[in-house]
Write an enzyme that holds these catalytic residues in place. Structure first.
Site, PDB file in Angstrom:
ATOM      1  N   PHE A   1       0.855  -1.194   0.000  1.00 52.21           N
ATOM      2  CA  PHE A   1       0.000   0.000   0.000  1.00 52.21           C
ATOM      3  C   PHE A   1       0.887   1.238   0.000  1.00 52.21           C
ATOM      4  O   PHE A   1       1.735   1.400   0.877  1.00 52.21           O
ATOM      5  CB  PHE A   1      -0.917   0.013   1.221  1.00 52.21           C
ATOM      6  CG  PHE A   1      -1.860   1.190   1.238  1.00 52.21           C
ATOM      7  CD1 PHE A   1      -3.052   1.141   0.544  1.00 52.21           C
ATOM      8  CD2 PHE A   1      -1.545   2.350   1.927  1.00 52.21           C
ATOM      9  CE1 PHE A   1      -3.923   2.231   0.537  1.00 52.21           C
ATOM     10  CE2 PHE A   1      -2.405   3.440   1.925  1.00 52.21           C
ATOM     11  CZ  PHE A   1      -3.593   3.378   1.225  1.00 52.21           C
TER      12      PHE A   1
ATOM     13  N   ASP B   1       9.179   2.809   1.312  1.00 53.35           N
ATOM     14  CA  ASP B   1       7.995   3.503   1.819  1.00 53.35           C
ATOM     15  C   ASP B   1       7.929   3.270   3.323  1.00 53.35           C
ATOM     16  O   ASP B   1       7.535   2.211   3.788  1.00 53.35           O
ATOM     17  CB  ASP B   1       6.751   2.964   1.120  1.00 53.35           C
ATOM     18  CG  ASP B   1       5.466   3.603   1.621  1.00 53.35           C
ATOM     19  OD1 ASP B   1       5.470   4.183   2.731  1.00 53.35           O
ATOM     20  OD2 ASP B   1       4.434   3.496   0.929  1.00 53.35           O
TER      21      ASP B   1
ATOM     22  N   LYS C   1       2.915  10.301   8.443  1.00 57.95           N
ATOM     23  CA  LYS C   1       2.253   9.829   9.657  1.00 57.95           C
ATOM     24  C   LYS C   1       2.896  10.322  10.950  1.00 57.95           C
ATOM     25  O   LYS C   1       2.674  11.434  11.374  1.00 57.95           O
ATOM     26  CB  LYS C   1       2.111   8.312   9.612  1.00 57.95           C
ATOM     27  CG  LYS C   1       1.061   7.836   8.597  1.00 57.95           C
ATOM     28  CD  LYS C   1       0.704   6.390   8.782  1.00 57.95           C
ATOM     29  CE  LYS C   1      -0.325   5.910   7.747  1.00 57.95           C
ATOM     30  NZ  LYS C   1      -1.647   6.529   7.895  1.00 57.95           N
TER      31      LYS C   1
END
Length: 388
Positions: free
Chosen positions: A133, A218, A247
């Site tokens: 993702f 990532d 995040k």
């Protein structure tokens, strides 16, 4: 009219209607609009690094917003420079940074960097992992290996070849001299907090070195102390060509970063990319407060306690525990994660039904041993309620 009903009438239906409406938070605890208290073991999806209303974060944001809240990219300001310098120091490698507002934007920047590299070198395709993702925007979604969220929005502007995550042989076969870049998560987050086999990232680095493909890590979820290291790739002894962050970096304020190491940090020319809000002074001040107040020793210690406590539980519904640091999945023997999430909320804990058979645990990095013990002690009864 209830807040839930008002939400339903005002918003697009892509989120459904979340079951709990939160009103405030303090530390690792939050309260809903009815005054009910919960211990937060989601952390805003691994975002609230310092928990809620941390004094240092409140002070940094309040001071900055009262001083200079926005400049655009037409002007520079000291908080963005300080943050970039701080990140480069933690990375301890020659690199350059682009600030964005979110994880998907950080990955879009990485995608564009790689596209420019591919055009220059005459390369034609990407490789990414099945169930990976990387975001919801079209470029990031192109690299996302989850058919349920990807396929309905194709065709995509680039050729991406997906391989099983953790299979170094499949990766080696897929990556040739025509490959532009390999996009990988050091641990797959949305797939269920799935770590790779030992040596997988090192093998990926060797494969990219041999073929000239870029290695993109990532670390939207895994960085900024979440695994007990500032960056998860550091534990593997591997430096990627491009790194993406978001995040937990802002502790609740929106910020993302794309880091290009060595040559990759100089691929963009003036005008190649931009962001009106990227590197916003308030978000940068928040990120600096996060970096100043995180204690990696505490994260490692409390994470060991959480994992050890969960692994000691013997329950017919619990299959095991996987993940790294304070980023774990309780893996179930049946597809009852939604029931576990509901039972946990009823018991005063917020957890996330990440996959039908996996429950994500990502508490704030300031969670205490006492709070971890309270969750571990309550979890068997939560599992029993979910199984009933």
């Amino acid at each position: 009219m209830s807040l839930h009903k008002r939400f339903e009438q005002a918003f697009m239906p892509n989120y459904g209607v979340p079951p709990i409406a939160l009103a405030r938070g303090e530390g690792t605890r939050v309260w809903d609009v009815d005054g009910r208290e919960y211990l937060d073991f989601i952390g805003g999806i691994a975002v609230s690094s310092l928990g809620h209303a941390h004094p240092a974060l409140v002070e940094a944001v309040s001071k900055q917003v009262a001083t200079l809240a926005h400049t655009s990219n037409l002007f520079l300001h000291e908080p963005e420079v300080l943050l970039a310098e701080r990140l480069l120091g933690l990375l301890d490698a020659p690199a350059r940074i682009f600030f964005a507002n979110s994880g998907t934007e950080a990955n879009e920047a990485a995608y564009k960097l790689a596209v420019k590299y591919g055009k220059r070198e005459g390369r034609s395709y990407f490789v990414a992992a099945e169930n990976g993702f990387h975001g919801r925007t079209i470029g990031a979604l192109s690299l996302t290996g989850k058919k349920a969220i990807r396929d309905q929005f194709g065709p995509f502007p680039v050729d991406v070849r997906f391989v099983p995550y953790g299979d170094a042989d499949a990766l080696k076969e897929a990556v040739t001299g025509d490959c532009i870049a390999v996009f990988l998560e050091p641990t797959q987050g949305e797939a269920g907090v799935v770590p790779p086999p030992d040596g997988y990232f090192e093998a990926a680095r060797q494969i990219c070195d041999a073929t000239g493909a870029l290695l993109v890590a990532d670390e939207i979820q895994s960085a900024i102390g979440r695994t007990g290291h500032w960056f998860a790739h550091q534990a593997d002894g591997v430096t990627p060509d491009i790194l993406t962050l978001a995040k937990g970096l802002g502790g609740g304020l929106p910020i993302g970063a794309c880091v290009g190491f060595g040559e990759a940090g100089r691929l963009f020319d003036k005008g190649d990319h931009g962001s009106t809000f990227g590197g916003n002074p308030v978000s940068c001040a928040a990120a600096l407060a996060v970096l100043d107040n995180l204690d990696l020793g505490h994260v490692k210690s409390v994470a060991a306690g959480l994992r050890g406590g969960l692994e000691a539980i013997r329950h017919p519904l619990l299959k095991g525990v996987r993940g790294r640091g304070l980023w774990l999945a309780a893996v179930l023997k049946e597809e009852r994660s939604a029931q576990v999430q509901q039972a946990a909320a009823e018991a005063g804990f917020l957890v996330n039904a990440l996959q039908p058979d996996a429950v994500r645990l990502a508490p704030p990095l300031v969670v205490t041993h006492e709070e971890v013990n309270a969750f571990v002690e309550a979890f068997p009864a939560i599992l029993s309620e979910a199984a009933a």
